[in-house]
Design a protein around this motif. Structure first.
Motif, PDB file in Angstrom:
ATOM      1  N   PRO A 288      70.211  -0.433  49.535  1.00  0.00           N
ATOM      2  CA  PRO A 288      69.166  -1.140  48.661  1.00  0.00           C
ATOM      3  C   PRO A 288      68.836  -0.497  47.415  1.00  0.00           C
ATOM      4  O   PRO A 288      69.197   0.556  47.273  1.00  0.00           O
ATOM      5  CB  PRO A 288      68.034  -1.148  49.714  1.00  0.00           C
ATOM      6  CG  PRO A 288      68.141   0.121  50.565  1.00  0.00           C
ATOM      7  CD  PRO A 288      69.469   0.228  50.800  1.00  0.00           C
ATOM      8  N   VAL A 289      68.362  -1.272  46.543  1.00  0.00           N
ATOM      9  CA  VAL A 289      67.970  -0.981  45.191  1.00  0.00           C
ATOM     10  C   VAL A 289      66.550  -0.391  45.142  1.00  0.00           C
ATOM     11  O   VAL A 289      65.694  -1.201  45.683  1.00  0.00           O
ATOM     12  CB  VAL A 289      68.413  -2.000  44.045  1.00  0.00           C
ATOM     13  CG1 VAL A 289      67.680  -1.516  42.746  1.00  0.00           C
ATOM     14  CG2 VAL A 289      69.833  -2.327  44.128  1.00  0.00           C
ATOM     15  N   VAL A 290      66.130   0.625  44.658  1.00  0.00           N
ATOM     16  CA  VAL A 290      64.869   1.181  44.410  1.00  0.00           C
ATOM     17  C   VAL A 290      64.681   1.673  43.037  1.00  0.00           C
ATOM     18  O   VAL A 290      65.513   1.801  42.353  1.00  0.00           O
ATOM     19  CB  VAL A 290      64.715   2.217  45.650  1.00  0.00           C
ATOM     20  CG1 VAL A 290      65.084   1.926  46.788  1.00  0.00           C
ATOM     21  CG2 VAL A 290      65.486   3.538  45.102  1.00  0.00           C
ATOM     22  N   CYS A 291      63.332   2.033  43.034  1.00  0.00           N
ATOM     23  CA  CYS A 291      63.017   2.842  41.512  1.00  0.00           C
ATOM     24  C   CYS A 291      62.582   4.290  41.760  1.00  0.00           C
ATOM     25  O   CYS A 291      62.338   4.747  42.761  1.00  0.00           O
ATOM     26  CB  CYS A 291      61.504   2.049  41.028  1.00  0.00           C
ATOM     27  SG  CYS A 291      61.689   0.566  40.423  1.00  0.00           S
ATOM     28  N   LEU A 292      63.288   4.973  40.929  1.00  0.00           N
ATOM     29  CA  LEU A 292      63.023   6.542  40.658  1.00  0.00           C
ATOM     30  C   LEU A 292      62.166   6.644  39.710  1.00  0.00           C
ATOM     31  O   LEU A 292      62.340   6.431  38.639  1.00  0.00           O
ATOM     32  CB  LEU A 292      64.392   7.088  40.670  1.00  0.00           C
ATOM     33  CG  LEU A 292      64.262   8.665  40.745  1.00  0.00           C
ATOM     34  CD1 LEU A 292      64.203   9.001  41.938  1.00  0.00           C
ATOM     35  CD2 LEU A 292      65.966   9.236  40.015  1.00  0.00           C
TER      36      LEU A 292
ATOM     37  N   LYS B 238      69.769   3.094  46.525  1.00  0.00           N
ATOM     38  CA  LYS B 238      68.933   4.284  47.181  1.00  0.00           C
ATOM     39  C   LYS B 238      69.724   5.438  47.519  1.00  0.00           C
ATOM     40  O   LYS B 238      68.955   6.530  47.193  1.00  0.00           O
ATOM     41  CB  LYS B 238      68.440   3.516  48.589  1.00  0.00           C
ATOM     42  CG  LYS B 238      67.302   4.308  49.166  1.00  0.00           C
ATOM     43  CD  LYS B 238      66.804   3.736  50.365  1.00  0.00           C
ATOM     44  CE  LYS B 238      65.932   4.725  51.174  1.00  0.00           C
ATOM     45  NZ  LYS B 238      65.148   4.139  52.327  1.00  0.00           N
ATOM     46  N   LYS B 239      70.738   5.451  47.886  1.00  0.00           N
ATOM     47  CA  LYS B 239      71.657   6.526  48.228  1.00  0.00           C
ATOM     48  C   LYS B 239      71.861   7.475  46.906  1.00  0.00           C
ATOM     49  O   LYS B 239      71.764   8.896  46.853  1.00  0.00           O
ATOM     50  CB  LYS B 239      72.977   6.214  48.795  1.00  0.00           C
ATOM     51  CG  LYS B 239      72.946   5.790  50.184  1.00  0.00           C
ATOM     52  CD  LYS B 239      72.648   6.868  51.243  1.00  0.00           C
ATOM     53  CE  LYS B 239      72.656   6.495  52.739  1.00  0.00           C
ATOM     54  NZ  LYS B 239      73.800   6.009  53.097  1.00  0.00           N
ATOM     55  N   VAL B 240      72.065   6.926  45.775  1.00  0.00           N
ATOM     56  CA  VAL B 240      72.088   7.509  44.681  1.00  0.00           C
ATOM     57  C   VAL B 240      70.761   8.179  44.269  1.00  0.00           C
ATOM     58  O   VAL B 240      70.805   9.503  43.757  1.00  0.00           O
ATOM     59  CB  VAL B 240      72.601   6.386  43.608  1.00  0.00           C
ATOM     60  CG1 VAL B 240      72.464   7.258  42.010  1.00  0.00           C
ATOM     61  CG2 VAL B 240      74.152   6.101  43.880  1.00  0.00           C
TER      62      VAL B 240
END
Length: 307
Positions: A173-177, A250-252
């Protein structure tokens, strides 16, 4: 002239000729090749015509080879051996193979997925060599130009897709860092807060909007991109201690956040998008290459992509 002469000769006749030169007998040749005797006789007639030589001559001591046939006997076996080797499926033994395999991808993608795989491959193919090749703006032409065997990518080819094959490695999934002291990290993230925040983004081309700009546009919002980076390697340095946020797979993001004062936050519900998929790509020219087939199988059997 050589090609013209070969076109006039049925190469299947060379297999019959090889046995004829060994046994010097038409019926025995027919028996060995599971052919009829008339069939071998017709083949011998064609061979005599092709080489303009009797090949076999009858004497009181039986059938003997002509001088030309003796020359053919010495030359023919290595030729047939080479032809047989050429048409057989190439043998591959990972324990002894010394091939050089070239892989391209963004530094972070290669760093995220390749080390675990390499640990496994070193146990089974200790002599196989690997080389990571710096990715250009688009890695797919590198596959077309035969500069690499594999490309690790979350992108899709813009052209020549018919010549490429791929295998799904992972989806995330896509997340905020963001910095762990960023005020936005202390509460659930709302779409309006996300849009107002100063953003950083990784852009290989340095031009155009990112995927999240299109997502925001669909819900009537717009963001401000304060920083564009050409790669992922320095993202943590720019996020830690600042109010910048990056939107990443997310993994990145987990890989970047290791050992840093950074946190991952879920995107607001209104901005959720499908998971990012990472693929292993290879070109049609290597699709049946036993080395490449074996490497793909190892990737499928391994849990490295889920590490």
């Amino acid at each position: 002239m050589l090609h013209l002469q070969l076109r006039q000769l049925d190469l299947n006749l060379l297999v019959i000729l090889d046995v004829l030169l060994d046994v010097r007998h038409v019926s025995q040749t027919a028996e060995q090749l599971n052919m009829s005797q008339p069939g071998v006789s017709r083949a011998l007639a064609k061979l005599r015509e092709a080489f303009d030589d009797p090949i076999l001559v009858r004497t009181s001591q039986g059938m003997l080879l002509t001088a030309r046939a003796e020359q053919l006997r010495l030359a023919l076996k290595p030729i047939l051996t080479d032809l047989d080797r050429m048409v057989q499926t190439p043998e591959f033994d990972p324990a002894t193979d010394r091939s050089l395999i070239r892989i391209t991808g963004l530094d972070l993608e290669v760093g995220l997925y390749f080390p675990q795989l390499l640990k496994q491959l070193r146990l089974q193919a200790p002599h196989m060599r690997f080389e990571t090749v710096r990715q250009e703006l688009d890695s797919f032409p590198m596959l077309e130009r035969d500069e690499v065997h594999f490309s690790l990518s979350g992108l899709h080819p813009m052209h020549a897709e018919h010549a490429l094959h791929r295998k799904l490695l992972d989806e995330t999934p896509v997340v905020c860092l963001m910095w762990n002291k960023n005020p936005l990290a202390q509460r659930p993230l709302r779409a309006e807060d996300y849009a107002r925040a100063p953003h950083g983004m990784v852009s290989l081309t340095g031009r155009g909007p990112g995927s999240m700009d299109h997502v925001l546009e669909r819900v009537g919002l717009k963001r401000s991109v304060a920083l564009r980076l050409a790669g992922f390697s320095s993202v943590a340095d720019f996020v830690e201690g600042t109010d910048l946020i990056f939107t990443l797979p997310k993994k990145v993001a987990e890989y970047i956040a290791r050992g840093r004062e950074l946190v991952l936050c879920e995107l607001p519900d209104a901005l959720q998008q499908p998971p990012v998929r990472f693929y292993l790509y290879w070109h049609e020219r290597y699709h049946r290459d036993p080395r490449i087939v074996w490497l793909r199988e190892q990737m499928g059997r391994s849990a490295w992509m889920h590490a």
